[in-house]
Design a protein around this motif. Structure first.
Motif, PDB file in Angstrom:
ATOM      1  N   VAL A 184       0.855  -1.185   0.000  1.00 43.39           N
ATOM      2  CA  VAL A 184       0.000   0.000   0.000  1.00 43.39           C
ATOM      3  C   VAL A 184       0.896   1.243   0.000  1.00 43.39           C
ATOM      4  N   HIS A 185       0.649   2.163  -0.927  1.00 48.01           N
ATOM      5  CA  HIS A 185       1.430   3.409  -0.952  1.00 48.01           C
ATOM      6  C   HIS A 185       0.515   4.599  -0.665  1.00 48.01           C
ATOM      7  N   ALA A 186       1.136   5.772  -0.530  1.00 49.46           N
ATOM      8  CA  ALA A 186       0.392   6.959  -0.079  1.00 49.46           C
ATOM      9  C   ALA A 186      -0.750   7.327  -1.018  1.00 49.46           C
ATOM     10  N   GLY A 187      -0.657   6.940  -2.283  1.00 46.26           N
ATOM     11  CA  GLY A 187      -1.706   7.282  -3.246  1.00 46.26           C
ATOM     12  C   GLY A 187      -2.940   6.402  -3.162  1.00 46.26           C
ATOM     13  N   ILE A 188      -2.856   5.276  -2.466  1.00 40.67           N
ATOM     14  CA  ILE A 188      -4.002   4.348  -2.430  1.00 40.67           C
ATOM     15  C   ILE A 188      -4.348   3.910  -1.006  1.00 40.67           C
ATOM     16  N   TYR A 189      -3.909   4.646   0.008  1.00 44.41           N
ATOM     17  CA  TYR A 189      -4.152   4.115   1.354  1.00 44.41           C
ATOM     18  C   TYR A 189      -5.624   4.191   1.740  1.00 44.41           C
ATOM     19  N   ARG A 190      -6.372   5.147   1.226  1.00 47.96           N
ATOM     20  CA  ARG A 190      -7.797   5.216   1.581  1.00 47.96           C
ATOM     21  C   ARG A 190      -8.621   4.067   0.981  1.00 47.96           C
TER      22      ARG A 190
END
Lengths: 210, 210
Positions: B87-93
């Protein structure tokens, strides 16, 4: 780029160790404090501590019996008690130094310049410089035959933490304690919170927990 | 402050879950991609992926059979294959949203807006939006009787990663891929490297790896 199983098989040993260690994501960094039956202490950094349940409160870790962690394993199996001490940004260098292959009669506490702290009611040494630390009792032990490692599961018996890190809902703000994250074998990282997200439900948008 | 075993026992359920989940340190955040034998896909975020060895290349994870992860467990036991997608910052939600309790017939890929990616030679779905992802084959399965969870150990069969994240010594710079770290149940963090430290030896000072 795509790396397949044959590519991994053909990697040089140390390259492969660095590569594979990086792939599971960020890891916890904890110092395991133990003592043998004569009271000689041992301290080693481990990156495998993992939450496995809250009822009862359990943390697992993997120990490689042929590594520098072998004294840790021997002490835990002999005494059933150990401490887990979160590594923070102020102590990550001496914490990493505990991974050097010291002889059994040398305590890593003294060797790396960290301080033993004993509590009257607990049979393993804490790291005085750590901010968040756990007193653990061994509960379950599995041999992982696939690679000869040992899985130790311990129950949390006591917790020391700064009161300002404890939130009203029970969440502990380990970022406020400057706890570090590890990646690979040797890379230490501070953290910067993106958000705490609400409990997810199928038909409701997520919100941020302040 | 000191919190002892009796204090933990008397905590309200959700408070205790949040508290204990915070204590092991930072955790990895991975999306587990699976499919059942009919090809219906499932995606769930797990925070328990742990490196357990490089020879063979192994990653372990803990699954709670009565949680939203149960479809993941069923699919892995049925097919033996799964993917782990950092999981990276662009898809954590949307990644966090996969933890909602969707019915079995709903694929979390579609429900949260992430994209299935299939490779011709692999029997489980990847997450297209993830930057570092692993194709895994189940190798060992332990029931942890102490709390009824399942330990699954998988072998890394293939790795997809951005070539610019792979260092000359095999280290993968997951910070460059914006991989997030988790703490507690719901707190997502970016990272900021302090240093990579050299292999520790008893009689030599540590140096930084550039």
């Amino acid at each position: 780029m795509l790396i397949n199983h044959e590519d991994i098989e053909s990697m040089p040993h140390l390259y492969r160790v660095a590569f594979i260690n990086s792939l599971s994501g960020f890891k916890s960094a904890n110092l395991v404090g133990t003592a043998d039956k004569k009271g000689l202490t041992n301290l080693s950094i481990v990156s495998s501590c993992t939450h496995i349940g809250a009822h009862p409160p359990l943390v697992a870790m993997i120990i490689r019996p042929h590594s520098v962690e072998r004294h840790t394993l021997e002490n835990i199996l002999a005494t059933s008690f150990y401490t887990l001490n979160q590594v923070h940004a102020g102590i990550y260098r001496p914490s990493h130094q505990t991974s050097a292959r010291y002889p059994k009669e040398v305590s890593e506490f003294a060797a790396v310049g960290l301080t033993e702290a004993w509590r009257q009611d607990f049979a393993a040494p804490y790291v005085k410089e750590s901010k968040i630390s756990l007193g653990m009792a061994l509960r379950e032990h599995h041999h992982l035959s696939i690679n000869g490692t040992e899985l130790l599961i311990g129950e949390i018996m006591q917790v020391q933490l700064p009161s300002e890190c404890l939130s009203q809902d029970g969440f502990v703000d380990i970022e406020k304690a400057e706890t570090v994250a590890l990646s690979g074998l040797d890379s230490y990282h501070r953290s910067q919170r993106l958000a705490r997200l609400s409990y997810a439900k199928p038909d409701a948008p997520l919100s941020e927990i302040e």
